[in-house]
Design a protein around this motif. Structure first.
Motif: not given
Length: 239
Positions: A229-235, A226-227, A125-129, A182-183
């Protein structure tokens, strides 16, 4: 006559008086004593003074020793597990942090070998751009760092480190305030700038199950970082 003999005589007199009162009562109510009642009656007849003291004893005194004994057994059991189980000991003593005047230091005590290759995580969930600057990527045997930039060159730094014995992570805390967060179920800390003129923010959290510490540095507010961080996913998993 001794006190003991006097108590015995008085006890018998009281029992006889109760028996006479019962015989003189014309309207008797049917009564079937329970086992508990019979037990308490037997204790009362055996030692009325002691029975009365126990009956009037506060609840907290009655159960205090029992609760203390349970807690002691639990504490000893936990200590035994810590001594006998390396896995349990590693989970409890996996990492610790030390606070200094201008920075915080995370130290790791995890025993075992580092995987051949680090797992691959990414911010979904990177910011746009924002795009990754691949030329700035760092990939070591126990540490990975990504740098994302927008058109203005404003960076987002995302890294994670394998928590092995001897490794250390330092985060500057001068001019910041800390907030526990908490993340995705993991303990974390946000370091926010104390001055409204500054926007640099750092969020770090620890995934004890994967034995990794994650960190994001960005010029964002608390909810935005925080948003991310919560979007970090294992690839890709470690090998």
């Amino acid at each position: 006559m001794t006190d003991k003999e006097l108590d015995s005589v008085m006890r018998q007199i009281l029992l006889d008086a109760i028996a006479l009162d019962e015989e003189s009562c014309e309207d008797r109510i049917p009564f079937e004593p329970s086992l508990k009642y019979q037990h308490q009656t037997a204790l009362m007849l055996k030692d009325p003074i002691r029975w009365e003291k126990n009956r009037s004893r506060p609840v907290w005194k009655k159960y205090g020793q029992r609760v203390a004994a349970i807690l002691l057994v639990a504490f000893i059991s936990f200590g035994s597990v810590m001594v006998a189980s390396p896995t349990a000991r590693a989970m409890v003593l996996q990492w610790f942090r030390e606070w200094y005047e201008t920075y915080i230091s995370y130290r790791y005590t995890q025993e075992g070998s580092v995987p051949e290759t680090m797992p691959e995580y990414e911010i979904t969930a990177l910011p746009e751009g924002y795009k990754e600057n691949i030329s700035e990527r760092v990939e070591w045997s126990n540490f990975v760092q990504y740098r994302y930039e927008n058109a203005d060159g404003s960076p987002i730094i995302f890294d994670y480190i394998y928590m092995e014995t001897g490794a250390i992570s330092n985060i500057e805390t001068e001019g910041t305030e800390t907030i526990e967060v908490m993340v995705n179920g993991c303990e974390g800390v946000i370091f926010l700038p104390a001055s409204p003129e500054k926007k640099d923010c750092t969020l770090t959290w620890i995934n004890a199950e994967e034995n990794l510490q994650f960190t994001i540095h960005a010029s964002m507010n608390q909810s935005e970082i925080l948003h991310m961080a919560e979007s970090v996913k294992l690839i890709q998993k470690a090998k």
